[in-house]
Write a protein that holds these residues in place. Structure first.
Motif, PDB file in Angstrom:
ATOM      1  N   ILE A  11       0.857  -1.189   0.000  1.00 45.68           N
ATOM      2  CA  ILE A  11       0.000   0.000   0.000  1.00 45.68           C
ATOM      3  C   ILE A  11       0.891   1.235   0.000  1.00 45.68           C
ATOM      4  O   ILE A  11       1.790   1.357   0.832  1.00 45.68           O
ATOM      5  N   SER A  13       0.665   5.173   0.497  1.00 44.59           N
ATOM      6  CA  SER A  13      -0.316   6.150   0.969  1.00 44.59           C
ATOM      7  C   SER A  13       0.205   7.588   0.952  1.00 44.59           C
ATOM      8  O   SER A  13      -0.537   8.508   1.232  1.00 44.59           O
ATOM      9  N   PHE A  40      -1.117  -0.878  -4.262  1.00 51.37           N
ATOM     10  CA  PHE A  40      -2.428  -0.249  -4.057  1.00 51.37           C
ATOM     11  C   PHE A  40      -2.164   1.199  -3.653  1.00 51.37           C
ATOM     12  O   PHE A  40      -1.604   1.463  -2.584  1.00 51.37           O
ATOM     13  N   THR A  42      -3.233   4.835  -2.499  1.00 52.53           N
ATOM     14  CA  THR A  42      -4.334   5.484  -1.809  1.00 52.53           C
ATOM     15  C   THR A  42      -3.921   6.863  -1.293  1.00 52.53           C
ATOM     16  O   THR A  42      -2.739   7.191  -1.280  1.00 52.53           O
ATOM     17  N   CYS A 122      -7.043   3.247  -5.332  1.00 54.21           N
ATOM     18  CA  CYS A 122      -8.058   3.129  -4.284  1.00 54.21           C
ATOM     19  C   CYS A 122      -9.296   3.934  -4.690  1.00 54.21           C
ATOM     20  O   CYS A 122      -9.207   5.120  -4.997  1.00 54.21           O
ATOM     21  N   THR A 145     -12.098  -1.186  -4.472  1.00 49.59           N
ATOM     22  CA  THR A 145     -12.536  -0.830  -3.126  1.00 49.59           C
ATOM     23  C   THR A 145     -11.600  -1.546  -2.152  1.00 49.59           C
ATOM     24  O   THR A 145     -10.839  -2.443  -2.550  1.00 49.59           O
ATOM     25  N   VAL A 146     -11.671  -1.158  -0.891  1.00 48.36           N
ATOM     26  CA  VAL A 146     -10.823  -1.813   0.109  1.00 48.36           C
ATOM     27  C   VAL A 146     -11.107  -3.316   0.144  1.00 48.36           C
ATOM     28  O   VAL A 146     -10.198  -4.142   0.200  1.00 48.36           O
ATOM     29  N   GLY A 147     -12.384  -3.651   0.056  1.00 45.86           N
ATOM     30  CA  GLY A 147     -12.773  -5.059   0.086  1.00 45.86           C
ATOM     31  C   GLY A 147     -12.158  -5.841  -1.061  1.00 45.86           C
ATOM     32  O   GLY A 147     -11.646  -6.948  -0.870  1.00 45.86           O
ATOM     33  N   PHE A 149      -9.491  -5.038  -2.703  1.00 45.22           N
ATOM     34  CA  PHE A 149      -8.039  -5.099  -2.481  1.00 45.22           C
ATOM     35  C   PHE A 149      -7.691  -6.291  -1.579  1.00 45.22           C
ATOM     36  O   PHE A 149      -6.783  -7.057  -1.872  1.00 45.22           O
ATOM     37  N   TYR A 150      -8.452  -6.445  -0.501  1.00 44.48           N
ATOM     38  CA  TYR A 150      -8.193  -7.585   0.398  1.00 44.48           C
ATOM     39  C   TYR A 150      -8.426  -8.909  -0.311  1.00 44.48           C
ATOM     40  O   TYR A 150      -7.685  -9.872  -0.118  1.00 44.48           O
ATOM     41  N   SER A 153      -5.574  -9.701  -2.369  1.00 45.02           N
ATOM     42  CA  SER A 153      -4.365  -9.907  -1.577  1.00 45.02           C
ATOM     43  C   SER A 153      -4.385 -11.220  -0.800  1.00 45.02           C
ATOM     44  O   SER A 153      -3.505 -11.434   0.053  1.00 45.02           O
ATOM     45  N   TYR A 160       2.483  -1.789   4.382  1.00 47.36           N
ATOM     46  CA  TYR A 160       1.918  -0.437   4.329  1.00 47.36           C
ATOM     47  C   TYR A 160       3.043   0.592   4.330  1.00 47.36           C
ATOM     48  O   TYR A 160       3.912   0.569   5.187  1.00 47.36           O
TER      49      TYR A 160
END
Lengths: 161, 105
Positions: A11, A13, A40, A42, A122, A145-147, A149-150, A153, A160
């Motif tokens: 990630i 950020s 990812f 974001t 993101c 979406t975050v979901g 992405f998980y 993964s 992070y």
């Protein structure tokens, strides 16, 4: 010996030069070792994959106590506040990176993409900054979406930065 | 240091399986090493990469980065990953009889 890492999801950020590069280097390094890798992007990290922002990425010269002048002299925050200081520090750092064969951000994204690494934006951050799909670099594989992405993964070590 | 017999030649390797003397290398050895890395047949494209890497080591002392191979039109990054699946820089160096690449990029 413990089990080797097979997959990483990284990630990104932050939108400063020093905030973006570690993620790129680690994703590329993972692919070089034969691991699966995805990135990812974001929040301000999105700048790395936004076409009109990617060339403007700079080193943060304020609030960085590890920053020094060439030769190791201190680089006080008040100097970092001077106009053009961030651009100067960025130019110096970029030329140093080129010598080490570290590509500019957009070329690095292409390299990671061509190596089979996934590059994702993101969705929430895209909405927040009002970016559209057409603002994204051509190397981006999708907006998640975050979901999602998980989901992608699954089985990965999540890093992070 | 492990020494192995390949095609009647006695070849020295380091503990990670990289040849310690690149001058002892030849294409027949490359073919044997490639098989061990899961590459059944070495094609001309494989040798484009291998030959260039060996040339660069000869001239500069270090193997070219993936970026350099791409920039100099030796092999596009995508193809390099297809030619040497699962770790192209290391695999190509191993098959080319070169030492383990040291760069992070």
């Amino acid at each position: 010996m413990s089990e080797s890492i097979k997959k990483v999801a990284i990630i990104v950020s932050q939108g400063s030069l020093e905030g973006i590069y570690p993620g790129l280097i680690m994703a590329n390094g993972a692919r070089m070792e034969g691991m699966e890798a995805s990135l990812f992007f974001t929040f301000f990290g999105l700048d790395a994959i936004i076409k009109k922002r990617v060339k403007k990425i700079k080193v943060a010269t304020v609030g960085n106590p590890a920053m020094t002048l060439p030769g190791g002299l201190p680089f006080p925050t008040i100097v970092g506040m001077l106009p053009g200081m961030s651009a100067l520090a960025t130019a110096m750092m970029k030329s140093g990176m080129e010598k080490l064969d570290i590509p500019p951000v957009d070329e690095f994204l292409e390299m990671i993409h061509d190596s089979g690494g996934g590059i994702y934006a993101c969705k929430l951050a895209m909405d927040m900054f009002k970016f559209k799909e057409e603002d994204l670099s051509e190397h981006v594989d999708g907006i998640l979406t975050v979901g999602e992405f998980y989901e992608k993964s699954a089985g990965a070590q999540i890093i992070y930065t | 240091m492990p020494t192995r017999e390949i095609n009647g030649q006695s070849i020295e390797f380091d503990n990670e399986g990289f040849m310690t003397d690149r001058t002892a290398w030849n294409r027949d050895i490359a073919a044997v090493l490639a098989k061990e890395e899961g590459i059944e047949t070495l094609t001309d494209r494989h040798f484009d990469v291998i030959d260039f890497m060996r040339k660069e080591v000869e001239e500069k002392g270090t193997a070219p980065s993936i970026r350099r191979l791409n920039k100099l039109n030796v092999v596009p990054t995508k193809e390099l990953y297809q030619l040497f699946p699962g770790g192209p820089a290391k695999k190509a160096a191993k098959i080319a009889g070169l030492k383990k690449p040291e760069g992070c990029i």
